[in-house]
Design an enzyme around this catalytic site. Structure first.
Site, PDB file in Angstrom:
ATOM      1  N   LEU A  95      -7.616  -1.099 -17.965  1.00 47.93           N
ATOM      2  CA  LEU A  95      -8.870  -1.517 -17.221  1.00 47.93           C
ATOM      3  C   LEU A  95      -9.175  -0.669 -15.757  1.00 47.93           C
ATOM      4  O   LEU A  95      -8.522  -0.246 -15.245  1.00 47.93           O
ATOM      5  CB  LEU A  95      -8.593  -3.219 -16.728  1.00 47.93           C
ATOM      6  CG  LEU A  95      -8.041  -4.044 -17.880  1.00 47.93           C
ATOM      7  CD1 LEU A  95      -7.862  -5.181 -17.246  1.00 47.93           C
ATOM      8  CD2 LEU A  95      -9.457  -4.084 -18.576  1.00 47.93           C
ATOM      9  N   LEU A 134     -14.052 -11.261 -14.608  1.00 46.46           N
ATOM     10  CA  LEU A 134     -13.814 -10.756 -16.182  1.00 46.46           C
ATOM     11  C   LEU A 134     -12.961  -9.602 -16.023  1.00 46.46           C
ATOM     12  O   LEU A 134     -13.029  -8.703 -15.351  1.00 46.46           O
ATOM     13  CB  LEU A 134     -15.124 -10.479 -16.759  1.00 46.46           C
ATOM     14  CG  LEU A 134     -15.107  -9.894 -18.327  1.00 46.46           C
ATOM     15  CD1 LEU A 134     -14.466 -10.860 -19.100  1.00 46.46           C
ATOM     16  CD2 LEU A 134     -16.315  -9.738 -18.818  1.00 46.46           C
ATOM     17  N   ASP A 135     -11.885  -9.613 -16.779  1.00 49.23           N
ATOM     18  CA  ASP A 135     -10.837  -8.609 -17.021  1.00 49.23           C
ATOM     19  C   ASP A 135     -10.189  -7.815 -15.704  1.00 49.23           C
ATOM     20  O   ASP A 135      -9.806  -6.694 -15.483  1.00 49.23           O
ATOM     21  CB  ASP A 135     -11.548  -7.216 -17.867  1.00 49.23           C
ATOM     22  CG  ASP A 135     -11.638  -7.605 -19.168  1.00 49.23           C
ATOM     23  OD1 ASP A 135     -11.074  -8.304 -19.589  1.00 49.23           O
ATOM     24  OD2 ASP A 135     -12.784  -6.980 -19.792  1.00 49.23           O
ATOM     25  N   GLU A 136     -10.109  -8.798 -14.621  1.00 55.09           N
ATOM     26  CA  GLU A 136      -9.496  -8.377 -13.526  1.00 55.09           C
ATOM     27  C   GLU A 136      -8.461  -9.280 -13.105  1.00 55.09           C
ATOM     28  O   GLU A 136      -7.966  -9.115 -11.887  1.00 55.09           O
ATOM     29  CB  GLU A 136     -10.620  -8.490 -12.039  1.00 55.09           C
ATOM     30  CG  GLU A 136     -11.791  -7.524 -12.509  1.00 55.09           C
ATOM     31  CD  GLU A 136     -12.617  -7.638 -11.247  1.00 55.09           C
ATOM     32  OE1 GLU A 136     -12.629  -7.824 -10.221  1.00 55.09           O
ATOM     33  OE2 GLU A 136     -13.865  -6.976 -11.487  1.00 55.09           O
TER      34      GLU A 136
END
Length: 290
Positions: free
Chosen positions: A202, A233-235
């Site tokens: 990521l 999101l995606d963190e």
């Protein structure tokens, strides 16, 4: 509980809090004074935040009630050590729900690992927004819930998803390449952790066709990341990552194949660590006692 039964049950504590002298000794002394035997112990000190983390597993006395001892240890850690502690028995087997779409590699790999006894949990159901994995789910003997999602139906579908999770008493949800974004509303009500598998380190190569993007850029490594899901999101806190080295000789098809292999391994590792109570989350990062 008989002596034989009790000896089969160990307790694992995950502790975190401000560091100070005597914490390790305090934990060990408490366990000793209650007749326990330490099986494993590991700790970590965050120099920047001055926070102490520990994972300790012990075998309670044959005369002890493991549930009562777990509660007593959590109370001791809070009042005497100033630390947050969560204690889980080795007999605990959380119910796990799988969210899926069309890709089957993580879905099949994870289910087979559960069936092989590799995971300290119990699969409860599969929730999917496509029907591609319906027959396979039935073959595995699991309930399959087909809930297609559109922007208009998303709020109603998420209410159904929450209802299913509660009916199955789910303690962990995992996204096996579930290609839908979970809303902040669902995340605030779900009541259990959610683990996602992402196709790269990521936040690299977000959006559609990540391996095609990687091929175009001529990357030399591809990766996979498993993380807890948060409203950003995606963190969410990263649990596990791995990479595979690639070169100009690898085609897009090769990258897809290598990526699927990485995703399966990283996803399974993250789920295993969670179910074995090896992960402490602090702010937006994890301490993993592997």
């Amino acid at each position: 509980m008989s002596s034989t039964q009790n000896k089969a049950v160990s307790l694992t504590a995950l502790l975190s809090g401000p560091d100070r002298p005597g914490l390790v000794a305090g934990v060990a002394t408490w366990i000793f004074e209650h007749g326990g035997n330490i099986l494993h112990a590991d700790q970590h000190h965050d120099d920047v935040a001055n926070v102490f983390f520990q994972r300790v597993e012990w075998l309670p006395s044959a005369k002890s009630d493991p549930a009562a001892e777990a509660a007593a240890f959590e109370d001791f850690a809070k009042k005497k050590l100033g630390m947050k502690a969560v204690v889980r028995p080795s007999t605990e087997r959380p119910k796990v729900a799988i969210f899926a779409s069309t890709a089957g590699h993580c879905f099949h790999d994870l289910i087979l690992r559960f069936r092989a006894g590799e995971m300290r949990g119990e699969l409860a159901c599969v929730i999917a927004n496509h029907e591609d994995l319906a027959e396979a789910t039935k073959t595995y003997g699991l309930p399959f819930y087909y809930l297609p999602v559109t922007p208009e139906t998303k709020p109603a579908v998420e209410k159904q998803q929450l209802k299913i999770l509660r009916e199955h008493h789910v303690g962990l949800a995992v996204l096996a390449r579930y290609m839908q974004i979970l809303s902040p509303t669902l995340l605030s009500k779900v009541g259990c952790p959610i683990i996602n598998i992402h196709h790269s380190f990521l936040p690299a190569f977000a959006g559609a066709k990540p391996y095609e993007q990687a091929y175009t850029r001529g990357v030399k490594i591809i990766g996979a990341t498993a993380h807890y899901v948060t409203p950003k999101l995606d963190e969410g806190p990263i649990i596990a990552q791995d990479v595979s080295h690639v070169s100009h000789r690898h085609s897009v098809k090769d990258l897809h194949r290598l990526g699927r292999d990485l995703e399966k391994i990283v996803f399974a590792q993250a789920v295993r660590w969670h179910l074995e109570n090896r992960i402490l989350v602090h702010t937006n990062k994890t301490v993993v006692f592997d």
